[in-house]
Design a protein around this motif. Structure first.
Motif, PDB file in Angstrom:
ATOM      1  N   LEU A 136      10.690   5.067  -6.023  1.00 47.59           N
ATOM      2  CA  LEU A 136      11.105   3.735  -6.407  1.00 47.59           C
ATOM      3  C   LEU A 136      10.071   3.063  -7.302  1.00 47.59           C
ATOM      4  O   LEU A 136      10.403   2.343  -8.235  1.00 47.59           O
ATOM      5  N   ALA A 137       8.795   3.285  -6.992  1.00 49.37           N
ATOM      6  CA  ALA A 137       7.747   2.690  -7.821  1.00 49.37           C
ATOM      7  C   ALA A 137       7.779   3.258  -9.234  1.00 49.37           C
ATOM      8  O   ALA A 137       7.592   2.535 -10.222  1.00 49.37           O
ATOM      9  N   ASP A 138       8.014   4.565  -9.335  1.00 47.62           N
ATOM     10  CA  ASP A 138       8.105   5.174 -10.664  1.00 47.62           C
ATOM     11  C   ASP A 138       9.273   4.596 -11.457  1.00 47.62           C
ATOM     12  O   ASP A 138       9.171   4.334 -12.647  1.00 47.62           O
ATOM     13  N   ARG A 139      10.406   4.409 -10.786  1.00 43.16           N
ATOM     14  CA  ARG A 139      11.564   3.846 -11.492  1.00 43.16           C
ATOM     15  C   ARG A 139      11.269   2.422 -11.961  1.00 43.16           C
ATOM     16  O   ARG A 139      11.701   2.008 -13.033  1.00 43.16           O
ATOM     17  N   ALA A 140      10.574   1.659 -11.124  1.00 42.33           N
ATOM     18  CA  ALA A 140      10.229   0.296 -11.521  1.00 42.33           C
ATOM     19  C   ALA A 140       9.313   0.302 -12.747  1.00 42.33           C
ATOM     20  O   ALA A 140       9.470  -0.504 -13.667  1.00 42.33           O
ATOM     21  N   ALA A 141       8.346   1.244 -12.766  1.00 40.65           N
ATOM     22  CA  ALA A 141       7.435   1.332 -13.903  1.00 40.65           C
ATOM     23  C   ALA A 141       8.185   1.725 -15.170  1.00 40.65           C
ATOM     24  O   ALA A 141       7.929   1.196 -16.260  1.00 40.65           O
ATOM     25  N   PRO A 195      -5.108   3.605  -6.846  1.00 43.03           N
ATOM     26  CA  PRO A 195      -6.013   3.064  -5.847  1.00 43.03           C
ATOM     27  C   PRO A 195      -6.087   3.964  -4.610  1.00 43.03           C
ATOM     28  O   PRO A 195      -5.176   4.743  -4.323  1.00 43.03           O
ATOM     29  N   ARG A 196      -7.182   3.824  -3.878  1.00 38.56           N
ATOM     30  CA  ARG A 196      -7.328   4.535  -2.630  1.00 38.56           C
ATOM     31  C   ARG A 196      -6.300   4.012  -1.630  1.00 38.56           C
ATOM     32  O   ARG A 196      -5.788   2.903  -1.752  1.00 38.56           O
ATOM     33  N   TYR A 197      -6.061   4.843  -0.592  1.00 36.62           N
ATOM     34  CA  TYR A 197      -5.023   4.499   0.381  1.00 36.62           C
ATOM     35  C   TYR A 197      -5.320   3.163   1.059  1.00 36.62           C
ATOM     36  O   TYR A 197      -4.432   2.312   1.199  1.00 36.62           O
ATOM     37  N   ALA A 198      -6.578   2.952   1.497  1.00 36.96           N
ATOM     38  CA  ALA A 198      -6.916   1.717   2.194  1.00 36.96           C
ATOM     39  C   ALA A 198      -6.686   0.498   1.302  1.00 36.96           C
ATOM     40  O   ALA A 198      -6.146  -0.526   1.740  1.00 36.96           O
ATOM     41  N   GLN A 199      -7.084   0.614   0.025  1.00 36.95           N
ATOM     42  CA  GLN A 199      -6.882  -0.495  -0.904  1.00 36.95           C
ATOM     43  C   GLN A 199      -5.406  -0.738  -1.150  1.00 36.95           C
ATOM     44  O   GLN A 199      -4.926  -1.874  -1.161  1.00 36.95           O
ATOM     45  N   GLU A 200      -4.653   0.355  -1.349  1.00 39.32           N
ATOM     46  CA  GLU A 200      -3.227   0.232  -1.596  1.00 39.32           C
ATOM     47  C   GLU A 200      -2.517  -0.364  -0.391  1.00 39.32           C
ATOM     48  O   GLU A 200      -1.623  -1.210  -0.521  1.00 39.32           O
ATOM     49  N   LEU A 201      -2.932   0.062   0.814  1.00 42.07           N
ATOM     50  CA  LEU A 201      -2.329  -0.457   2.032  1.00 42.07           C
ATOM     51  C   LEU A 201      -2.629  -1.944   2.202  1.00 42.07           C
ATOM     52  O   LEU A 201      -1.746  -2.732   2.567  1.00 42.07           O
ATOM     53  N   ALA A 202      -3.873  -2.341   1.932  1.00 40.65           N
ATOM     54  CA  ALA A 202      -4.244  -3.753   2.064  1.00 40.65           C
ATOM     55  C   ALA A 202      -3.463  -4.624   1.076  1.00 40.65           C
ATOM     56  O   ALA A 202      -2.963  -5.702   1.431  1.00 40.65           O
ATOM     57  N   GLU A 203      -3.335  -4.155  -0.167  1.00 40.18           N
ATOM     58  CA  GLU A 203      -2.577  -4.913  -1.154  1.00 40.18           C
ATOM     59  C   GLU A 203      -1.104  -5.008  -0.757  1.00 40.18           C
ATOM     60  O   GLU A 203      -0.470  -6.055  -0.935  1.00 40.18           O
ATOM     61  N   PRO A 213       7.398  -8.045  -6.616  1.00 39.52           N
ATOM     62  CA  PRO A 213       7.043  -7.935  -8.037  1.00 39.52           C
ATOM     63  C   PRO A 213       6.831  -6.484  -8.448  1.00 39.52           C
ATOM     64  O   PRO A 213       6.317  -5.673  -7.658  1.00 39.52           O
ATOM     65  N   ALA A 214       7.215  -6.153  -9.674  1.00 41.94           N
ATOM     66  CA  ALA A 214       7.171  -4.757 -10.127  1.00 41.94           C
ATOM     67  C   ALA A 214       5.781  -4.158 -10.008  1.00 41.94           C
ATOM     68  O   ALA A 214       5.630  -2.983  -9.685  1.00 41.94           O
ATOM     69  N   ALA A 215       4.740  -4.961 -10.244  1.00 36.43           N
ATOM     70  CA  ALA A 215       3.376  -4.441 -10.208  1.00 36.43           C
ATOM     71  C   ALA A 215       2.918  -4.086  -8.802  1.00 36.43           C
ATOM     72  O   ALA A 215       1.933  -3.366  -8.633  1.00 36.43           O
ATOM     73  N   VAL A 219       5.170  -2.881  -6.292  1.00 40.42           N
ATOM     74  CA  VAL A 219       6.202  -2.124  -5.582  1.00 40.42           C
ATOM     75  C   VAL A 219       5.585  -0.971  -4.795  1.00 40.42           C
ATOM     76  O   VAL A 219       5.869  -0.781  -3.604  1.00 40.42           O
ATOM     77  N   ARG A 220       4.720  -0.165  -5.445  1.00 36.61           N
ATOM     78  CA  ARG A 220       4.151   0.994  -4.760  1.00 36.61           C
ATOM     79  C   ARG A 220       3.312   0.555  -3.564  1.00 36.61           C
ATOM     80  O   ARG A 220       3.428   1.120  -2.477  1.00 36.61           O
ATOM     81  N   GLN A 221       2.471  -0.452  -3.736  1.00 33.70           N
ATOM     82  CA  GLN A 221       1.623  -0.896  -2.637  1.00 33.70           C
ATOM     83  C   GLN A 221       2.455  -1.436  -1.474  1.00 33.70           C
ATOM     84  O   GLN A 221       2.170  -1.160  -0.304  1.00 33.70           O
ATOM     85  N   THR A 222       3.498  -2.197  -1.810  1.00 35.14           N
ATOM     86  CA  THR A 222       4.339  -2.771  -0.757  1.00 35.14           C
ATOM     87  C   THR A 222       5.072  -1.689   0.017  1.00 35.14           C
ATOM     88  O   THR A 222       5.159  -1.735   1.253  1.00 35.14           O
ATOM     89  N   LEU A 223       5.592  -0.694  -0.692  1.00 30.73           N
ATOM     90  CA  LEU A 223       6.328   0.363  -0.012  1.00 30.73           C
ATOM     91  C   LEU A 223       5.396   1.279   0.784  1.00 30.73           C
ATOM     92  O   LEU A 223       5.787   1.841   1.798  1.00 30.73           O
ATOM     93  N   THR A 224       4.156   1.438   0.331  1.00 31.01           N
ATOM     94  CA  THR A 224       3.184   2.178   1.118  1.00 31.01           C
ATOM     95  C   THR A 224       2.913   1.472   2.441  1.00 31.01           C
ATOM     96  O   THR A 224       2.887   2.096   3.509  1.00 31.01           O
ATOM     97  N   ALA A 225       2.711   0.147   2.377  1.00 31.45           N
ATOM     98  CA  ALA A 225       2.500  -0.632   3.606  1.00 31.45           C
ATOM     99  C   ALA A 225       3.738  -0.590   4.488  1.00 31.45           C
ATOM    100  O   ALA A 225       3.635  -0.506   5.720  1.00 31.45           O
ATOM    101  N   LEU A 226       4.916  -0.632   3.884  1.00 34.74           N
ATOM    102  CA  LEU A 226       6.149  -0.585   4.660  1.00 34.74           C
ATOM    103  C   LEU A 226       6.301   0.756   5.368  1.00 34.74           C
ATOM    104  O   LEU A 226       6.759   0.817   6.520  1.00 34.74           O
TER     105      LEU A 226
END
Length: 462
Positions: A450-455, A216-224, A354-356, A358-365
Protein backbone atom coordinates in the motif's frame (compact mmCIF):
# COMPACT_ATOMS: atom_id res chain seq x y z
CA UNK A 1 4.48 12.20 -15.87
CA UNK A 2 8.12 12.59 -14.72
CA UNK A 3 10.91 10.74 -16.50
CA UNK A 4 11.50 8.57 -13.43
CA UNK A 5 7.92 7.34 -13.44
CA UNK A 6 8.06 6.60 -17.17
CA UNK A 7 11.22 4.51 -16.78
CA UNK A 8 9.67 2.53 -13.94
CA UNK A 9 6.59 1.82 -16.02
CA UNK A 10 8.70 0.57 -18.92
CA UNK A 11 10.71 -1.68 -16.63
CA UNK A 12 7.51 -3.01 -15.10
CA UNK A 13 6.08 -3.86 -18.51
CA UNK A 14 9.23 -5.72 -19.51
CA UNK A 15 9.32 -7.64 -16.23
CA UNK A 16 5.68 -8.60 -16.69
CA UNK A 17 6.36 -10.08 -20.10
CA UNK A 18 9.33 -12.02 -18.72
CA UNK A 19 7.44 -13.13 -15.62
CA UNK A 20 4.34 -14.49 -17.34
CA UNK A 21 5.89 -17.84 -18.38
CA UNK A 22 6.83 -18.63 -14.77
CA UNK A 23 3.36 -17.94 -13.42
CA UNK A 24 2.60 -21.66 -13.39
CA UNK A 25 5.70 -22.39 -11.29
CA UNK A 26 4.71 -19.62 -8.91
CA UNK A 27 1.21 -21.02 -8.49
CA UNK A 28 2.49 -24.54 -7.82
CA UNK A 29 5.08 -23.25 -5.37
CA UNK A 30 2.53 -21.35 -3.31
CA UNK A 31 -0.01 -24.18 -3.48
CA UNK A 32 2.49 -26.80 -2.29
CA UNK A 33 3.74 -24.45 0.41
CA UNK A 34 0.24 -23.80 1.75
CA UNK A 35 -0.71 -27.49 1.71
CA UNK A 36 2.48 -28.26 3.60
CA UNK A 37 1.80 -25.51 6.15
CA UNK A 38 -1.75 -26.79 6.62
CA UNK A 39 -0.49 -30.33 7.19
CA UNK A 40 2.07 -29.18 9.73
CA UNK A 41 -0.21 -26.81 11.61
CA UNK A 42 -3.14 -29.22 11.90
CA UNK A 43 -0.82 -32.04 12.97
CA UNK A 44 1.03 -30.01 15.62
CA UNK A 45 -2.11 -28.49 17.14
CA UNK A 46 -3.85 -31.87 17.25
CA UNK A 47 -0.80 -33.56 18.79
CA UNK A 48 -0.22 -30.98 21.54
CA UNK A 49 -3.87 -30.80 22.57
CA UNK A 50 -4.23 -34.57 22.38
CA UNK A 51 -1.29 -35.27 24.71
CA UNK A 52 -1.73 -32.31 27.07
CA UNK A 53 -5.51 -31.66 27.06
CA UNK A 54 -4.56 -28.00 27.63
CA UNK A 55 -5.55 -25.17 25.31
CA UNK A 56 -2.94 -22.93 26.94
CA UNK A 57 -0.14 -25.33 26.04
CA UNK A 58 -1.53 -25.54 22.51
CA UNK A 59 -1.79 -21.76 22.00
CA UNK A 60 1.81 -21.46 23.18
CA UNK A 61 2.66 -22.70 19.67
CA UNK A 62 0.89 -19.66 18.22
CA UNK A 63 2.64 -17.32 20.63
CA UNK A 64 6.02 -18.71 19.59
CA UNK A 65 5.10 -18.24 15.94
CA UNK A 66 4.10 -14.62 16.53
CA UNK A 67 7.09 -13.46 18.58
CA UNK A 68 9.77 -13.59 15.83
CA UNK A 69 8.05 -11.21 13.38
CA UNK A 70 6.94 -8.97 16.24
CA UNK A 71 10.51 -8.36 17.42
CA UNK A 72 12.32 -8.75 14.10
CA UNK A 73 10.32 -5.97 12.51
CA UNK A 74 10.72 -5.31 8.79
CA UNK A 75 14.19 -6.86 8.81
CA UNK A 76 12.32 -9.78 7.29
CA UNK A 77 11.97 -7.76 4.12
CA UNK A 78 15.71 -8.07 3.49
CA UNK A 79 15.04 -11.72 2.72
CA UNK A 80 13.61 -11.08 -0.74
CA UNK A 81 14.93 -14.12 -2.45
CA UNK A 82 16.24 -13.25 -5.89
CA UNK A 83 18.12 -16.56 -5.89
CA UNK A 84 16.27 -19.85 -5.74
CA UNK A 85 19.36 -21.45 -4.19
CA UNK A 86 19.19 -19.21 -1.12
CA UNK A 87 15.51 -19.96 -0.63
CA UNK A 88 16.11 -23.69 -0.97
CA UNK A 89 18.92 -23.49 1.60
CA UNK A 90 16.70 -21.81 4.18
CA UNK A 91 13.88 -24.24 3.52
CA UNK A 92 16.21 -27.25 3.86
CA UNK A 93 17.25 -25.91 7.25
CA UNK A 94 13.60 -25.52 8.19
CA UNK A 95 12.80 -29.03 6.96
CA UNK A 96 15.51 -30.32 9.28
CA UNK A 97 13.82 -28.72 12.28
CA UNK A 98 10.47 -30.16 11.23
CA UNK A 99 11.79 -33.71 10.81
CA UNK A 100 13.59 -33.46 14.16
CA UNK A 101 10.22 -33.39 15.97
CA UNK A 102 8.91 -36.86 14.93
CA UNK A 103 12.45 -38.27 15.05
CA UNK A 104 12.91 -37.25 18.68
CA UNK A 105 9.44 -38.57 19.46
CA UNK A 106 10.27 -41.93 17.90
CA UNK A 107 13.25 -42.27 20.26
CA UNK A 108 11.20 -41.06 23.26
CA UNK A 109 13.33 -37.91 23.52
CA UNK A 110 10.68 -35.29 22.70
CA UNK A 111 9.61 -33.08 25.57
CA UNK A 112 7.23 -30.13 25.41
CA UNK A 113 10.13 -27.70 25.90
CA UNK A 114 12.08 -29.23 23.03
CA UNK A 115 8.97 -29.13 20.86
CA UNK A 116 8.51 -25.43 21.62
CA UNK A 117 12.16 -24.72 20.83
CA UNK A 118 11.96 -26.49 17.46
CA UNK A 119 8.70 -24.72 16.58
CA UNK A 120 10.29 -21.36 17.43
CA UNK A 121 13.30 -22.12 15.21
CA UNK A 122 11.04 -23.27 12.39
CA UNK A 123 9.00 -20.07 12.72
CA UNK A 124 12.10 -17.89 12.43
CA UNK A 125 13.18 -19.72 9.29
CA UNK A 126 9.66 -19.54 7.83
CA UNK A 127 9.59 -15.81 8.45
CA UNK A 128 12.83 -15.23 6.56
CA UNK A 129 12.13 -17.54 3.69
CA UNK A 130 8.92 -19.01 2.29
CA UNK A 131 7.11 -18.86 -1.03
CA UNK A 132 4.15 -17.59 1.02
CA UNK A 133 5.99 -14.60 2.52
CA UNK A 134 8.76 -13.83 0.01
CA UNK A 135 8.21 -11.30 -2.76
CA UNK A 136 6.52 -13.83 -4.96
CA UNK A 137 3.71 -12.04 -6.78
CA UNK A 138 4.68 -10.72 -10.21
CA UNK A 139 2.91 -7.39 -9.71
CA UNK A 140 4.97 -5.85 -12.44
CA UNK A 141 2.39 -5.06 -15.08
CA UNK A 142 2.19 -1.47 -16.24
CA UNK A 143 -1.44 -1.02 -15.18
CA UNK A 144 -3.90 -2.48 -12.64
CA UNK A 145 -5.91 -4.06 -15.44
CA UNK A 146 -2.84 -6.00 -16.58
CA UNK A 147 -2.10 -7.07 -13.00
CA UNK A 148 -5.62 -8.25 -12.19
CA UNK A 149 -5.43 -11.71 -13.80
CA UNK A 150 -2.00 -12.78 -12.43
CA UNK A 151 -2.78 -11.28 -9.03
CA UNK A 152 -6.09 -13.14 -8.84
CA UNK A 153 -4.49 -16.42 -9.88
CA UNK A 154 -1.60 -16.13 -7.43
CA UNK A 155 -3.82 -15.16 -4.54
CA UNK A 156 -6.06 -18.17 -5.14
CA UNK A 157 -3.23 -20.67 -4.58
CA UNK A 158 -2.99 -20.27 -0.77
CA UNK A 159 -6.79 -20.40 -0.49
CA UNK A 160 -6.84 -23.65 -2.46
CA UNK A 161 -4.08 -25.01 -0.23
CA UNK A 162 -6.08 -24.07 2.84
CA UNK A 163 -9.14 -25.73 1.32
CA UNK A 164 -7.52 -29.12 0.64
CA UNK A 165 -4.62 -29.18 3.12
CA UNK A 166 -6.69 -29.69 6.30
CA UNK A 167 -8.65 -32.51 4.66
CA UNK A 168 -5.41 -34.32 3.79
CA UNK A 169 -4.16 -33.61 7.31
CA UNK A 170 -7.22 -35.09 8.99
CA UNK A 171 -6.99 -38.25 6.90
CA UNK A 172 -3.24 -38.44 7.52
CA UNK A 173 -3.58 -38.11 11.29
CA UNK A 174 -6.08 -40.97 11.33
CA UNK A 175 -3.98 -43.13 8.99
CA UNK A 176 -0.32 -42.60 9.96
CA UNK A 177 -0.31 -40.35 13.02
CA UNK A 178 0.02 -36.62 13.58
CA UNK A 179 3.79 -36.27 13.88
CA UNK A 180 4.49 -38.50 10.88
CA UNK A 181 2.80 -35.83 8.76
CA UNK A 182 5.70 -33.51 9.59
CA UNK A 183 7.93 -35.60 7.31
CA UNK A 184 5.51 -34.88 4.45
CA UNK A 185 5.44 -31.23 5.49
CA UNK A 186 9.23 -31.07 5.29
CA UNK A 187 9.23 -32.60 1.79
CA UNK A 188 6.60 -30.12 0.59
CA UNK A 189 8.53 -27.19 2.10
CA UNK A 190 11.66 -28.06 0.13
CA UNK A 191 9.71 -28.92 -3.04
CA UNK A 192 7.89 -25.58 -2.95
CA UNK A 193 11.22 -23.79 -2.61
CA UNK A 194 12.71 -25.70 -5.57
CA UNK A 195 9.67 -24.91 -7.74
CA UNK A 196 9.61 -21.25 -6.66
CA UNK A 197 10.83 -19.16 -9.62
CA UNK A 198 12.69 -16.57 -7.53
CA UNK A 199 11.06 -13.47 -8.98
CA UNK A 200 12.64 -10.11 -8.17
CA UNK A 201 10.20 -7.20 -8.12
CA UNK A 202 11.48 -4.50 -10.48
CA UNK A 203 9.04 -1.82 -9.37
CA UNK A 204 10.28 -1.49 -5.81
CA UNK A 205 13.93 -1.59 -6.82
CA UNK A 206 13.53 0.99 -9.57
CA UNK A 207 11.50 3.27 -7.36
CA UNK A 208 14.13 3.07 -4.67
CA UNK A 209 16.83 4.15 -7.12
CA UNK A 210 14.86 7.32 -7.79
CA UNK A 211 14.49 8.28 -4.13
CA UNK A 212 17.38 9.56 -2.04
CA UNK A 213 18.14 8.30 1.45
CA UNK A 214 17.61 4.98 3.09
CA UNK A 215 14.63 3.46 4.79
CA UNK A 216 14.25 4.32 8.49
CA UNK A 217 15.09 1.76 11.13
CA UNK A 218 12.23 -0.31 12.53
CA UNK A 219 12.16 1.50 15.90
CA UNK A 220 12.07 4.91 14.21
CA UNK A 221 9.44 3.80 11.72
CA UNK A 222 7.34 2.28 14.50
CA UNK A 223 7.57 5.44 16.63
CA UNK A 224 6.56 7.65 13.71
CA UNK A 225 3.67 5.35 12.92
CA UNK A 226 2.43 5.37 16.51
CA UNK A 227 2.53 9.16 16.56
CA UNK A 228 0.59 9.23 13.30
CA UNK A 229 -2.06 6.87 14.70
CA UNK A 230 -2.45 8.74 17.98
CA UNK A 231 -2.47 12.21 16.45
CA UNK A 232 -4.35 11.33 13.29
CA UNK A 233 -7.97 11.35 12.21
CA UNK A 234 -10.45 10.30 14.90
CA UNK A 235 -11.55 7.55 12.52
CA UNK A 236 -8.25 5.78 13.27
CA UNK A 237 -9.27 5.12 16.87
CA UNK A 238 -12.31 3.12 15.74
CA UNK A 239 -10.12 1.27 13.24
CA UNK A 240 -7.55 0.53 15.95
CA UNK A 241 -10.27 -1.02 18.09
CA UNK A 242 -11.54 -3.01 15.10
CA UNK A 243 -8.04 -4.30 14.31
CA UNK A 244 -7.51 -5.31 17.95
CA UNK A 245 -10.80 -7.22 18.17
CA UNK A 246 -10.30 -8.81 14.78
CA UNK A 247 -6.70 -9.89 15.38
CA UNK A 248 -7.55 -11.42 18.77
CA UNK A 249 -10.48 -13.34 17.28
CA UNK A 250 -8.89 -14.46 14.03
CA UNK A 251 -5.71 -15.72 15.71
CA UNK A 252 -7.85 -17.94 17.94
CA UNK A 253 -9.89 -19.59 15.19
CA UNK A 254 -7.38 -22.29 14.12
CA UNK A 255 -6.77 -23.21 17.77
CA UNK A 256 -10.43 -23.74 18.56
CA UNK A 257 -10.77 -26.47 15.95
CA UNK A 258 -8.75 -29.20 17.75
CA UNK A 259 -10.76 -28.37 20.87
CA UNK A 260 -13.98 -28.67 18.89
CA UNK A 261 -12.82 -31.95 17.36
CA UNK A 262 -11.76 -33.53 20.66
CA UNK A 263 -14.93 -32.58 22.54
CA UNK A 264 -17.60 -32.75 19.88
CA UNK A 265 -16.62 -33.95 16.40
CA UNK A 266 -14.76 -36.98 17.70
CA UNK A 267 -12.18 -37.59 14.94
CA UNK A 268 -9.32 -35.85 13.14
CA UNK A 269 -10.97 -36.55 9.78
CA UNK A 270 -14.04 -34.56 10.83
CA UNK A 271 -11.74 -31.79 12.06
CA UNK A 272 -10.03 -31.68 8.65
CA UNK A 273 -13.31 -31.27 6.81
CA UNK A 274 -14.48 -28.56 9.20
CA UNK A 275 -11.12 -26.74 8.98
CA UNK A 276 -11.36 -26.72 5.19
CA UNK A 277 -14.43 -24.52 5.58
CA UNK A 278 -12.05 -21.65 6.34
CA UNK A 279 -10.35 -22.21 2.98
CA UNK A 280 -13.67 -22.33 1.16
CA UNK A 281 -14.74 -19.09 2.79
CA UNK A 282 -11.48 -17.32 1.96
CA UNK A 283 -11.67 -18.51 -1.65
CA UNK A 284 -15.22 -17.20 -2.03
CA UNK A 285 -14.30 -13.88 -0.42
CA UNK A 286 -11.16 -13.42 -2.52
CA UNK A 287 -13.11 -14.18 -5.68
CA UNK A 288 -15.77 -11.64 -4.77
CA UNK A 289 -13.27 -8.94 -3.87
CA UNK A 290 -11.18 -9.55 -7.01
CA UNK A 291 -14.32 -9.02 -9.09
CA UNK A 292 -14.90 -5.56 -7.60
CA UNK A 293 -13.46 -2.45 -9.20
CA UNK A 294 -10.96 -0.57 -6.99
CA UNK A 295 -13.51 2.20 -6.32
CA UNK A 296 -16.61 0.00 -6.13
CA UNK A 297 -19.29 1.80 -4.13
CA UNK A 298 -20.63 -1.48 -2.74
CA UNK A 299 -17.44 -1.91 -0.73
CA UNK A 300 -18.06 1.46 0.91
CA UNK A 301 -21.76 0.88 1.56
CA UNK A 302 -21.34 -1.18 4.71
CA UNK A 303 -21.48 -4.70 3.28
CA UNK A 304 -17.98 -5.64 4.54
CA UNK A 305 -18.93 -4.71 8.10
CA UNK A 306 -22.08 -6.79 7.80
CA UNK A 307 -20.01 -9.74 6.55
CA UNK A 308 -17.73 -9.46 9.58
CA UNK A 309 -20.73 -9.31 11.93
CA UNK A 310 -22.13 -12.37 10.17
CA UNK A 311 -18.78 -14.14 10.70
CA UNK A 312 -18.80 -13.32 14.41
CA UNK A 313 -22.36 -14.58 14.71
CA UNK A 314 -21.37 -17.81 12.93
CA UNK A 315 -18.58 -18.46 15.42
CA UNK A 316 -20.95 -17.84 18.35
CA UNK A 317 -23.38 -20.36 16.85
CA UNK A 318 -20.43 -22.75 16.35
CA UNK A 319 -20.24 -23.11 20.13
CA UNK A 320 -23.63 -24.85 19.95
CA UNK A 321 -23.11 -26.75 16.71
CA UNK A 322 -23.26 -30.52 17.05
CA UNK A 323 -22.51 -31.84 13.55
CA UNK A 324 -19.61 -31.67 11.15
CA UNK A 325 -21.80 -30.33 8.32
CA UNK A 326 -23.22 -27.42 10.30
CA UNK A 327 -19.77 -26.59 11.71
CA UNK A 328 -18.28 -26.55 8.19
CA UNK A 329 -21.00 -24.21 6.88
CA UNK A 330 -20.49 -21.87 9.82
CA UNK A 331 -16.73 -21.78 9.24
CA UNK A 332 -17.24 -20.99 5.55
CA UNK A 333 -19.07 -17.84 6.69
CA UNK A 334 -16.41 -17.08 9.30
CA UNK A 335 -13.57 -17.69 6.85
CA UNK A 336 -15.03 -15.25 4.33
CA UNK A 337 -15.51 -12.61 7.02
CA UNK A 338 -11.97 -12.99 8.36
CA UNK A 339 -10.43 -12.80 4.88
CA UNK A 340 -12.32 -9.63 3.97
CA UNK A 341 -11.28 -7.62 6.99
CA UNK A 342 -7.58 -6.97 6.38
CA UNK A 343 -7.57 -5.55 2.82
CA UNK A 344 -10.49 -3.27 3.65
CA UNK A 345 -9.24 -2.08 7.05
CA UNK A 346 -5.69 -1.50 5.82
CA UNK A 347 -7.00 0.46 2.82
CA UNK A 348 -9.16 2.61 5.09
CA UNK A 349 -6.16 3.38 7.28
CA UNK A 350 -4.14 4.27 4.20
CA UNK A 351 -6.86 6.72 3.10
CA UNK A 352 -7.01 8.37 6.53
CA UNK A 353 -3.22 8.84 6.70
CA UNK A 354 -1.02 11.41 4.91
CA UNK A 355 0.82 9.84 1.97
CA UNK A 356 4.24 10.52 3.51
CA UNK A 357 3.32 8.52 6.65
CA UNK A 358 1.48 5.56 5.09
CA UNK A 359 4.33 3.06 5.52
CA UNK A 360 5.09 4.12 9.09
CA UNK A 361 1.42 4.05 10.08
CA UNK A 362 0.84 0.61 8.60
CA UNK A 363 3.99 -0.72 10.27
CA UNK A 364 2.67 0.47 13.64
CA UNK A 365 -0.75 -0.97 12.81
CA UNK A 366 0.81 -4.36 12.04
CA UNK A 367 2.64 -4.31 15.38
CA UNK A 368 -0.66 -3.46 17.09
CA UNK A 369 -2.31 -6.38 15.30
CA UNK A 370 0.45 -8.77 16.39
CA UNK A 371 0.18 -7.69 20.02
CA UNK A 372 -3.60 -8.10 19.85
CA UNK A 373 -3.15 -11.59 18.40
CA UNK A 374 -0.98 -12.56 21.35
CA UNK A 375 -3.57 -11.24 23.80
CA UNK A 376 -6.34 -13.10 21.97
CA UNK A 377 -4.44 -16.39 22.02
CA UNK A 378 -3.77 -16.17 25.76
CA UNK A 379 -7.37 -15.16 26.50
CA UNK A 380 -8.69 -18.06 24.41
CA UNK A 381 -6.41 -20.51 26.23
CA UNK A 382 -7.49 -19.32 29.68
CA UNK A 383 -11.19 -19.29 28.78
CA UNK A 384 -11.03 -22.80 27.33
CA UNK A 385 -9.01 -24.36 30.16
CA UNK A 386 -10.66 -22.67 33.13
CA UNK A 387 -14.24 -22.11 31.95
CA UNK A 388 -14.86 -24.64 29.19
CA UNK A 389 -14.46 -25.28 25.45
CA UNK A 390 -17.59 -23.33 24.57
CA UNK A 391 -16.32 -20.28 26.47
CA UNK A 392 -13.25 -19.96 24.24
CA UNK A 393 -15.32 -20.26 21.06
CA UNK A 394 -17.87 -17.72 22.29
CA UNK A 395 -15.07 -15.33 23.23
CA UNK A 396 -13.68 -15.46 19.67
CA UNK A 397 -17.16 -14.88 18.23
CA UNK A 398 -17.83 -11.90 20.49
CA UNK A 399 -14.47 -10.36 19.59
CA UNK A 400 -15.25 -10.67 15.88
CA UNK A 401 -18.66 -9.09 16.50
CA UNK A 402 -16.86 -6.22 18.21
CA UNK A 403 -14.61 -5.85 15.16
CA UNK A 404 -17.70 -5.69 12.94
CA UNK A 405 -19.27 -3.01 15.15
CA UNK A 406 -16.11 -0.87 15.04
CA UNK A 407 -15.85 -1.40 11.28
CA UNK A 408 -19.44 -0.19 10.92
CA UNK A 409 -18.56 3.03 12.74
CA UNK A 410 -15.49 3.49 10.53
CA UNK A 411 -17.46 2.83 7.34
CA UNK A 412 -20.07 5.43 8.28
CA UNK A 413 -17.31 7.95 9.07
CA UNK A 414 -15.69 7.36 5.66
CA UNK A 415 -18.92 7.23 3.67
CA UNK A 416 -17.93 10.27 1.63
CA UNK A 417 -14.49 9.00 0.61
CA UNK A 418 -13.43 6.79 -2.26
CA UNK A 419 -11.48 3.84 -0.95
CA UNK A 420 -9.49 1.90 -3.58
CA UNK A 421 -9.37 -1.68 -2.35
CA UNK A 422 -7.57 -4.44 -4.20
CA UNK A 423 -7.59 -8.13 -3.41
CA UNK A 424 -4.12 -9.13 -2.31
CA UNK A 425 -2.75 -12.61 -1.89
CA UNK A 426 -0.93 -11.72 1.29
CA UNK A 427 -3.79 -10.54 3.43
CA UNK A 428 -5.54 -13.77 4.29
CA UNK A 429 -2.92 -14.89 6.75
CA UNK A 430 -4.69 -14.75 10.06
CA UNK A 431 -6.76 -17.72 9.14
CA UNK A 432 -4.24 -19.50 6.93
CA UNK A 433 -2.87 -22.92 7.61
CA UNK A 434 0.31 -21.52 9.09
CA UNK A 435 -1.45 -19.71 11.89
CA UNK A 436 -0.15 -16.37 13.14
CA UNK A 437 3.28 -16.62 11.49
CA UNK A 438 2.07 -15.82 7.99
CA UNK A 439 -0.61 -13.45 9.19
CA UNK A 440 1.68 -10.94 10.79
CA UNK A 441 4.41 -11.06 8.17
CA UNK A 442 1.98 -10.76 5.29
CA UNK A 443 0.21 -7.88 7.00
CA UNK A 444 3.52 -6.04 6.99
CA UNK A 445 4.04 -6.99 3.35
CA UNK A 446 0.58 -5.71 2.51
CA UNK A 447 1.47 -2.50 4.31
CA UNK A 448 4.55 -2.17 2.15
CA UNK A 449 2.47 -2.71 -0.97
CA UNK A 450 0.00 0.00 0.00
CA UNK A 451 2.84 2.39 0.78
CA UNK A 452 4.40 1.72 -2.61
CA UNK A 453 1.11 2.42 -4.36
CA UNK A 454 0.75 5.68 -2.44
CA UNK A 455 4.27 6.71 -3.48
CA UNK A 456 3.55 5.88 -7.11
CA UNK A 457 0.32 7.87 -7.05
CA UNK A 458 2.18 10.82 -5.59
CA UNK A 459 4.77 10.63 -8.38
CA UNK A 460 2.09 10.54 -11.05
CA UNK A 461 0.30 13.57 -9.59
CA UNK A 462 3.53 15.53 -9.55
Amino acid sequence: MPATARSVTAAESEQFRLGAPVLGLLLWSRLLAQIGESLGTVALLWFVYDVSASALKMVALGVLQTLPPLFAGPARETAVFRSRLRLVGVMVARASTLTAIPTLYAFDLLSLKRLYLLVLLSSVLAMYGSPLTAASVPTSAASPSQRRVPDSLVQSAPSLGLLFGPVFAGIGIAAIGALTLLYIHAVLVVTAAVVFPGLAPVRRKAAAEGRPGTRPRYAQELAEGLRSLLAGHRLLFALLAAVAFYSAAAASIPFMLPVLAQHRLGSPIAMGWVWSGLGAGSLLASTWLAAQSPHDRGIQSGWPALFIIAGGSAICVLAMSATSLSSTVLLVIAGAAVWLFTPIAWSMVGQATPAALVRQTLTALSAWAMASSLAGLVAFGFATDFVGPNAGILLAGLLLLGAGAMMTISTVAMSGRKIPIRAHSSVNGLMSGTGPIVSVTTQRKAAGGLADRAAEAEEERS
